[in-house]
Enzyme design. Sequence first.
Site: not given
Ligand SMILES: Nc1ncnc2c1ncn2[C@@H]1O[C@H](COP(=O)(O)OP(=O)(O)OP(=O)(O)O)[C@@H](O)[C@H]1O
Ligand SMILES: [Mg+2]
Length: 1026
Positions: A127-128, A132, A177, A180-181, A401, A403
């Site tokens: 997560s984070g 996404t 996050n 977070s999805s 992912g 957790e």
């Molecule tokens: N390539 C990137 N460039 C800049 N910031 C990023 C990038 N990837 C992620 N982030 C930052 O990290 C945060 C978390 O990313 P994201 O929501 O994609 O996580 P996730 O893996 O989907 O988590 P979850 O499993 O909780 O959904 C985003 O809101 C953003 O602020």
């Molecule tokens: Mg996500």
Amino acid sequence: SCYLALLFPCPDRCNQILRNMEASLTARDRVGIQDFVLLDAYTSESAFLDNLRKRFHENLIYTYIGTLLVSVNPYKELDIYSKKQMDTYMGVNFFELPPHIYALADNVFRTMQSEFNNHFILISGESGAGKTEASKKILQFYAVSCPSTKLLNNVRDRLLLSNPVLEAFGNAKTLKNDNSSRFGKYMDIQFDHQGGAVGGHILSYLLEKSRVVHQNHGERNFHIFYQLVEGGEEDLLRWLGLERNCQHYSYLVQGGCAKVSSINDKSDWRMVQKALSVIEFNESDIEHLFGIIASVLHLGNIKFVADVRGYASLNNNQEMHWLLGIPAQVLQQGLTHRKIEAKAEEVFSPFSVDHAVYARDALAKAIYGRTFNWLVNKINESLANKDSSRKTVIGLLDIYGFEVFNVNSFEQFCINYCNEKLQQLFIQLTLKSEQEEYEMEGIEWEPVPYFNNKIICDLVEEKHRGIISLLDEECLRPGEATDLTLLEKMEETIGGHPHFVTHKLADQKTRKTLERGDFRLLHYAGEVTYCVVGFLDKNNDLLYRNGKEVMRQSKNAIIKHCFPSTEPDSKRRPETVVTQFKSSLVGLTEILMSKEPWYVRCIKPNEAKQPGRFDDVLVRHQVKYLGLMEHLRVRRAGFAYRRKYDIFLQRYKPLCPDTWPNWKGTAAEGVRCLIKHLGYKPDEYKMGRSKIFIRHPRTLFATEDAFQVLKGDYQKQRDAATKIENCWRGIMARKEREKRAWAVKVIKKFIKGFITRNQPACNDNSEYLAYVRQNYLTRLRENLPKTVLEKDSWLTPPPIMKEASQLLKKLYIRHMVGKYVQGITPQRKAQLVLKAQTSSMFKGKKENYPFSVCRPFVDTRIGAEDINIKVLQMIQHEHIKYSVPVVKYDRNGFRPRLRQLIFTQEAAYLVEEAKIKQRIDYISLKGVSVSNLSDNFLILHVTCDDIKQKGDLVLQCDYLFEALTKLSVIANKQNYIKVVQGSVRFDIQPGREGFVDFKSGQESMVYRAKNGHLMVVSVKIIKGSC
Ligand SMILES: Nc1ncnc2c1ncn2[C@@H]1O[C@H](COP(=O)(O)OP(=O)(O)OP(=O)(O)O)[C@@H](O)[C@H]1O
Ligand SMILES: [Mg+2]
């Protein structure tokens, strides 16, 4: 340097190159290695981490392991996602540019296009970690790089805008996050033959519904609630009975952080509004959707108090009327009572306060969960591609992912089970494909030891013995099942499993780390301790039956749709949550197995969401459980590097005089020659069928460095070549331009000529007209009539040739006629003269004339030998000109008799054998009558002075036209022959008259009619039948 010594024998040059090489080596050191496969110490986790860290600190967040992309969350905006960057990565060889998510997206797309098969990109990480975000970047890349038309842009916008909507309803701030999805998402993008994105489809997995009613400290409910309260227009809020204050709603404040600085609910609200309109939500959909969101908030504010008997009752019901148009009474009953069906009776049993709260929350979760599914379906409808032609797809899997929290519950159990399954899939797909590659290339496979997590998957999902089965059994069995009985049952059944431990089963040391209600699984990614409390409840996900019935009374269209009356009632228990999840994962595995896999592994650099911080322990842990080291080992099994012969040769051919500038043989031979020149040792490489495999990265580096050095010289040569090429192309282009200019002039003139073709000859049209003339004459020559009879099939002339054409036609016909006339014999000419005469007498007058035209005339129809000798003796001196057999009809009674009709110079004779029955002097021949019909009758009218003399002759002759023509010539009596209609009067003898009547009928007949006339019926000849 040993290769270099070979390459460049001159020591000075060699030294310089070494210096250059060092420079480029340090440069590479600084930014690490772009592809882990080239890492020398590939089994060392530390070396792996060092490389990742070095690059991270230089903002190089992407690194490859072969075609797998490792991405480290930078936690700051990097300037690497511009349109310009996208253009740079479009259609470029994967390894030519620094690693990027666009390079992966582009490579997937082009592979799909060229191989016409289906692919998926699995994005994983905790997560984070940026899953996404990565999936959005890929989608954006396709949105820009795919062909675009108005229709396709429409699809593109919907694909892009489905994201903000799903995120608003399915994402929330968690401790890990801020966005977070809270659901798993698999999205198919469908492409047509040209690579246009023509549709999409989304599958969602296990939304974390519990969040609707409960949030841990520091977390929020789903974004949409806050967006509505913060961003909703005044009117809307009033209509929904909401206040603009999150603190007012108990479902929004449990985490104690309704407001977060990193989230702008107001602007997100506007984005969602816009997105909803693009993906075809109409006003009533939107109204009903927010009606539901508001209702959930109101529902959360309903409180219960205990009455004297301890039963729950509502302490106020002001919230009631906002709830989905359900009558307050029904709702109140539904929230405080449970319906029990006892035999035929329905009994309502009242709830305790705790029970009522539980029922309320269950209802809120059910409403939100089902609405979320409705939303996904609705989006799918708008993304659906209706045309049925074959598509290829790229799937994007952005799923929760692995957790681990301090306290892990049922949700984490499901999520981590999902990750075990994906790891299983990953192992199968990578190892399988790697092995296939070696086999295909004919290179011996060296097995790599790796941990196969199948044992853990089995522990969770095996039938009858697995945790899922035990959990379901406990949920379904009658009697007092509790979370703790579940724990006991697990201890009994799987107590000995190496990946399972509980307080009771653990040794002294481990026991200290476990509570009594905990069980611990040793996942492939590490240990996770689960608290068993709540497992049964969450798995049952019970909504009391009257809860559903209450919902069915709602006036809200979405709720009606989500709680259909056809749904089986709770008599048959619905599948448990975990079983549903298990089958959805089986479905997902099937979807993925049928496609080509690509991987993006996301890594979270620190827990504080801060840029520039790289927490070694945290990253090391992720590297481990993401299986990156294993993946690298597999990729490196024996060989660090492999490349198709042609690509390898293309890049490094300048390093060998034999392969530079062009190699004539096969690419494999070229590579062989090249590496011989470079001095590769036999154990450093292997030649596969289509690829070269290089064992150690350093071998490749030496080659690459030498190439970089040469590239300078090479570049100069290339520049020179480019210049020469430019000049040459310039010359060719100028020639081409002249040719085109000339063509333009000619075409223009032609067009102008065409436009002015009907005007008097002038400068503009003279050439065009000349062309038209010549063209017409040429065509005319090929299409002249072949015989006189075709004289009317004359080629139609263009207007300017009308006059010439007429003159030519006249000339040509005259020419044809002349030629024809010259060709005929005197006999034939005499014949034709006769025919012409017949024509002038009968054409258009007598019906059966046309039939006679084609029958040639003969000299006579009765030869001299067939005429009786006595007759001959009597009339020979008059010269017999023509004889023909006839039928004579008696003047009285009209009996038919066969006779001979003979024409001499002087007279016509009617002869019967040796007797001359009648002689008619031409002088006394008054006239001849024939009918206009198709009979062959002729009546010879004779001048009759003497009573004894015989009267007129009524004859029938098969050669009527021939006989009459002869007669008219011999007796010179053309004008005597009359064609009459209807009836002919004739003299039987002077003073006595008779009649022959003519008419047409079905068949030809001759008879004496009642009126005493001779009736001649002949068959009607339809015009044109002859
Ligand atoms: N390539 C990137 N460039 C800049 N910031 C990023 C990038 N990837 C992620 N982030 C930052 O990290 C945060 C978390 O990313 P994201 O929501 O994609 O996580 P996730 O893996 O989907 O988590 P979850 O499993 O909780 O959904 C985003 O809101 C953003 O602020
Ligand atoms: Mg996500």
